[in-house]
Write a protein that holds these residues in place. Structure first.
Motif, short mmCIF file in Angstrom:
data_model
loop_
_atom_site.label_atom_id
_atom_site.label_comp_id
_atom_site.label_asym_id
_atom_site.label_seq_id
_atom_site.Cartn_x
_atom_site.Cartn_y
_atom_site.Cartn_z
N ALA A 59 0.81 -1.23 0.00
CA ALA A 59 0.00 0.00 0.00
C ALA A 59 0.84 1.27 0.00
O ALA A 59 0.36 2.34 -0.38
CB ALA A 59 -0.93 0.00 1.22
N LYS A 61 3.11 1.93 2.90
CA LYS A 61 3.42 2.29 4.30
C LYS A 61 4.93 2.44 4.52
O LYS A 61 5.39 3.46 5.02
CB LYS A 61 2.89 1.21 5.27
CG LYS A 61 1.39 0.97 5.17
CD LYS A 61 0.93 -0.09 6.14
CE LYS A 61 1.52 -1.47 5.91
NZ LYS A 61 1.15 -2.08 4.61
N GLN A 102 11.93 -4.05 10.63
CA GLN A 102 11.41 -5.42 10.65
C GLN A 102 12.51 -6.44 10.87
O GLN A 102 12.32 -7.42 11.56
CB GLN A 102 10.69 -5.72 9.34
CG GLN A 102 9.29 -5.16 9.28
CD GLN A 102 8.59 -5.55 8.01
OE1 GLN A 102 8.65 -6.70 7.59
NE2 GLN A 102 7.90 -4.62 7.40
N1 LIG Z 1 12.83 -0.13 -4.20
C1 LIG Z 1 11.70 -0.36 -4.86
N2 LIG Z 1 11.68 -0.49 -6.20
C2 LIG Z 1 10.53 -0.71 -6.88
N3 LIG Z 1 9.32 -0.82 -6.30
C3 LIG Z 1 9.27 -0.70 -4.97
C4 LIG Z 1 10.46 -0.47 -4.18
N4 LIG Z 1 10.08 -0.40 -2.87
C5 LIG Z 1 8.73 -0.58 -2.85
N5 LIG Z 1 8.25 -0.76 -4.10
C6 LIG Z 1 6.84 -0.97 -4.47
O1 LIG Z 1 6.07 0.11 -3.94
C7 LIG Z 1 4.83 -0.37 -3.41
C8 LIG Z 1 4.72 0.05 -1.96
O2 LIG Z 1 5.68 -0.70 -1.20
P1 LIG Z 1 5.80 -0.53 0.39
O3 LIG Z 1 6.96 -1.37 0.81
O4 LIG Z 1 5.85 0.91 0.72
O5 LIG Z 1 4.43 -1.16 0.87
P2 LIG Z 1 3.92 -1.53 2.35
O6 LIG Z 1 2.59 -0.87 2.50
O7 LIG Z 1 4.96 -1.19 3.34
O8 LIG Z 1 3.73 -3.11 2.24
P3 LIG Z 1 3.93 -4.31 3.34
O9 LIG Z 1 2.72 -4.30 4.19
O10 LIG Z 1 3.98 -5.51 2.45
O11 LIG Z 1 5.22 -4.06 4.08
C9 LIG Z 1 4.81 -1.86 -3.63
O12 LIG Z 1 4.07 -2.13 -4.81
C10 LIG Z 1 6.27 -2.23 -3.83
O13 LIG Z 1 6.42 -3.34 -4.67
#
Ligand SMILES: Nc1ncnc2c1ncn2[C@@H]1O[C@H](COP(=O)(O)OP(=O)(O)OP(=O)(O)O)[C@@H](O)[C@H]1O
Length: 298
Positions: A59, A61, A102
């Motif tokens: 999402a 976060k 984490q």
């Molecule tokens: N370094 C990166 N390069 C490309 N895409 C990325 C990168 N980091 C995150 N994303 C993408 O951006 C979106 C948001 O990722 P993020 O890690 O912020 O989500 P999150 O809400 O923390 O998820 P989770 O609950 O799984 O930890 C995802 O679709 C992820 O695949």
């Protein structure tokens, strides 16, 4: 619900970032190539509160939190964390942050006390490492090597390392993953005692009961946008949502949504000579409203 550009700003006042907030975000945008991971996010986190960020995998976060921590650049919008732009945050600013990731520092040949002393040495006014060990319930493990700890004990060590620098603002990324129920309860009371000491906390979690137990306010992120901010009891209109009364009549399971469940049950009781069969009165849980908000069938 998706916020259009003319909709009111959620969790934040429109305009410039609030310099008095612990975290103030306006119109945050982050792209990875063609993909927009954070898509115009506005949020204010007040000093002294525990704020839980909820949202499904992917999402946005972690991206948002890491931009606030100064670990990731952004593509648009304004961010102030403890009054400064994280993109320019210097050592004095970083020293006010505590970060519990984490994947922590657990797999170490150093003892818990050695790890904490080493971490404390980076700060001008650290907490006493032994007091921190006591606060997280690891006094008996002071001389144990990090790698000999259980999963739950390692997470507590991570928290200890995050708070030894006496942070004003503590980031906790899914802090209780892998905890047994008793360890989670103990951890929650640790978080509450940190709040009593004045620490602001931004918590990401997938445990809705954790958000409900700890957070002063919760924000729900879906597809890179903030879809709601509220106190847990009021999220998704929970407080004013109708109650659902369930019962069995003529061998058929029945239910009725009502704003006045007491009157309804009284009327229902009049139709039966004894107990109303299988009577239950339910209100939407945090999980129900959360799943609706992120677009999943509950
Ligand atoms: N370094 C990166 N390069 C490309 N895409 C990325 C990168 N980091 C995150 N994303 C993408 O951006 C979106 C948001 O990722 P993020 O890690 O912020 O989500 P999150 O809400 O923390 O998820 P989770 O609950 O799984 O930890 C995802 O679709 C992820 O695949």
């Amino acid at each position: 619900m998706t916020r259009s550009s003319s909709a009111p700003v959620l969790g934040a006042d429109a305009g410039a970032p609030d310099p008095d907030a612990a975290i103030s975000i306006r119109g945050l945008v982050k792209r990875y190539g063609e993909f927009t991971a954070v898509d115009g996010l506005d949020l204010d986190i007040r000093r002294g509160e525990i704020f839980a960020l909820l949202g499904p995998n992917g999402a946005g976060k972690t991206t948002t939190v890491e931009i606030c921590e100064g670990y990731r650049p952004r593509d648009g919008g304004e961010v102030r964390v403890l009054g400064e732009d994280p993109a320019d945050g210097g050592r004095a600013w970083k020293a006010q942050l505590g970060i519990v990731l984490q994947s922590g520092a657990g797999d170490s040949a150093l003892t818990c006390r050695e790890l904490l002393r080493a971490q404390a040495s980076y700060f001008a006014d650290p907490r006493d490492p032994d007091e921190v060990l006591e606060l997280v319930g690891l006094t008996e493990k002071a001389k144990s090597r990090g790698r000999s700890l259980s999963g739950g004990q390692r997470r507590r060590l991570d928290v200890a390392l995050g708070i030894v620098g006496r942070p004003t603002l503590l980031f906790l990324d899914e802090p209780t993953t892998g905890f047994d129920p008793e360890a989670r309860r103990q951890f929650w009371s640790l978080i509450r005692s940190l709040r009593d000491l004045g620490t602001t906390m931004l918590l990401t979690t997938h445990y809705l009961d954790e958000a409900e137990a700890l957070a002063d306010r919760v924000g729900v992120i879906a597809r890179g946008r903030l879809v709601e901010v509220a106190v847990p009891a009021e999220l998704g209109g929970r407080a004013s949502a109708p109650a659902i009364v369930h019962w069995t009549e003529d061998g058929v399971r029945r239910s009725e949504a009502t704003a006045t469940p007491t009157a309804f049950v009284r009327e229902l009781a009049g139709r039966f000579s004894g107990e109303v069969p299988d009577l239950a009165v339910n209100r939407p849980t945090l999980e129900d409203v959360y799943l609706t908000m992120i677009g999943e069938p509950s």
